[in-house]
Design an enzyme around this catalytic site. Structure first.
Site, mmCIF file in Angstrom:
data_model
loop_
_atom_site.group_PDB
_atom_site.id
_atom_site.type_symbol
_atom_site.label_atom_id
_atom_site.label_comp_id
_atom_site.label_asym_id
_atom_site.label_seq_id
_atom_site.Cartn_x
_atom_site.Cartn_y
_atom_site.Cartn_z
ATOM 1 N N HIS A 1 0.851 -1.072 -0.060
ATOM 2 C CA HIS A 1 -0.084 0.055 0.052
ATOM 3 C C HIS A 1 1.044 1.139 0.002
ATOM 4 O O HIS A 1 0.561 2.208 -0.855
ATOM 5 C CB HIS A 1 -1.078 0.015 1.230
ATOM 6 C CG HIS A 1 -1.851 -1.183 1.284
ATOM 7 N ND1 HIS A 1 -1.894 -1.724 2.526
ATOM 8 C CD2 HIS A 1 -2.540 -1.784 0.483
ATOM 9 C CE1 HIS A 1 -2.829 -2.694 2.191
ATOM 10 N NE2 HIS A 1 -3.287 -2.583 1.024
ATOM 11 N N SER B 1 -2.948 -8.081 1.878
ATOM 12 C CA SER B 1 -3.264 -8.069 3.224
ATOM 13 C C SER B 1 -4.009 -9.466 3.850
ATOM 14 O O SER B 1 -3.561 -9.585 4.898
ATOM 15 C CB SER B 1 -4.569 -6.664 3.559
ATOM 16 O OG SER B 1 -4.018 -5.533 3.362
ATOM 17 N N LYS C 1 -17.515 -7.888 6.309
ATOM 18 C CA LYS C 1 -16.444 -8.175 6.845
ATOM 19 C C LYS C 1 -15.990 -8.151 8.080
ATOM 20 O O LYS C 1 -16.087 -7.016 8.628
ATOM 21 C CB LYS C 1 -15.129 -7.671 5.766
ATOM 22 C CG LYS C 1 -15.176 -8.197 4.538
ATOM 23 C CD LYS C 1 -13.704 -7.613 3.835
ATOM 24 C CE LYS C 1 -13.858 -7.957 2.302
ATOM 25 N NZ LYS C 1 -12.742 -7.482 1.564
ATOM 26 N N ARG D 1 -1.482 -5.894 -8.667
ATOM 27 C CA ARG D 1 -0.284 -6.701 -8.565
ATOM 28 C C ARG D 1 -0.303 -7.688 -9.875
ATOM 29 O O ARG D 1 0.825 -7.992 -10.342
ATOM 30 C CB ARG D 1 -0.405 -7.626 -7.155
ATOM 31 C CG ARG D 1 -0.138 -6.639 -6.115
ATOM 32 C CD ARG D 1 -0.766 -7.506 -4.901
ATOM 33 N NE ARG D 1 -1.791 -7.749 -4.929
ATOM 34 C CZ ARG D 1 -2.707 -8.700 -3.972
ATOM 35 N NH1 ARG D 1 -1.912 -8.901 -2.976
ATOM 36 N NH2 ARG D 1 -4.122 -8.711 -4.062
#
Length: 168
Positions: free
Chosen positions: A18, A129, A42, A91
């Site tokens: 990040h 993460s 979540k 990514r």
């Protein structure tokens, strides 16, 4: 690309990936707003307040960066902070497919907001993460993936405190 850019995410926890994307985006925008999203669907490992605190500590000397938490649609938060751009880190190709679908939806909801994608630096392509949480959850050393304020806070919890946090 002058203007205000929002970098939204859950950032649970904040990782060096990040930070890499944010640091590289600083030259592209006049202001960068980090939006720590609250996702009621979540269960986060770290509180929203903790994640906001980490970013504020990391960027305490960077006047172009501000950090807030938000709930609801990202495009609505863009309007609130007057951001014309949304920043997303990529990514892998699979990230792009997922992020493009979100960008397309955001564009349909507000045609004034444009999404900008930055690929992460190669050394951070495996830092996610979700994976970092798994390392932490199972007692591994995640420090190579985390910025110093996160490492310090995790160390201050100690192994018993961290275990209680993970199980709680």
């Amino acid at each position: 690309m002058p203007g205000i850019c929002l970098f939204p995410g859950s950032f649970d926890p904040v990782t060096l990936g990040h930070v890499d994307v944010i640091d590289r985006a600083l030259d592209l925008f006049d202001q960068l707003v980090i939006g720590v999203g609250v996702n009621s669907g979540k269960v986060a490992m770290f509180s929203v307040e903790q994640r906001v605190k980490w970013f504020r500590e990391i960027y305490r000397n960077e006047p172009k960066v501000s950090v807030y938490s938000y709930e609801g649609l990202t495009v609505n938060f863009c309007r609130q902070v007057k951001a014309r751009f949304i920043l997303r880190g990529i990514r892998y190709v699979s990230d792009f497919e997922y992020e493009k679908a979100i960008a397309d939806m955001n564009r349909r909801l507000d045609h004034e907001v444009e999404t900008v994608f930055l690929t992460c630096s190669p050394e951070f392509s495996t830092v996610a993460s979700t994976l970092v949480r798994d390392v932490i959850r199972h007692g591994g050393d995640a420090s190579q993936f985390l910025p110093e304020p996160v490492i310090s806070d995790l160390a201050s919890l100690g192994s018993e405190g961290l275990k209680a946090k993970v199980e709680g």
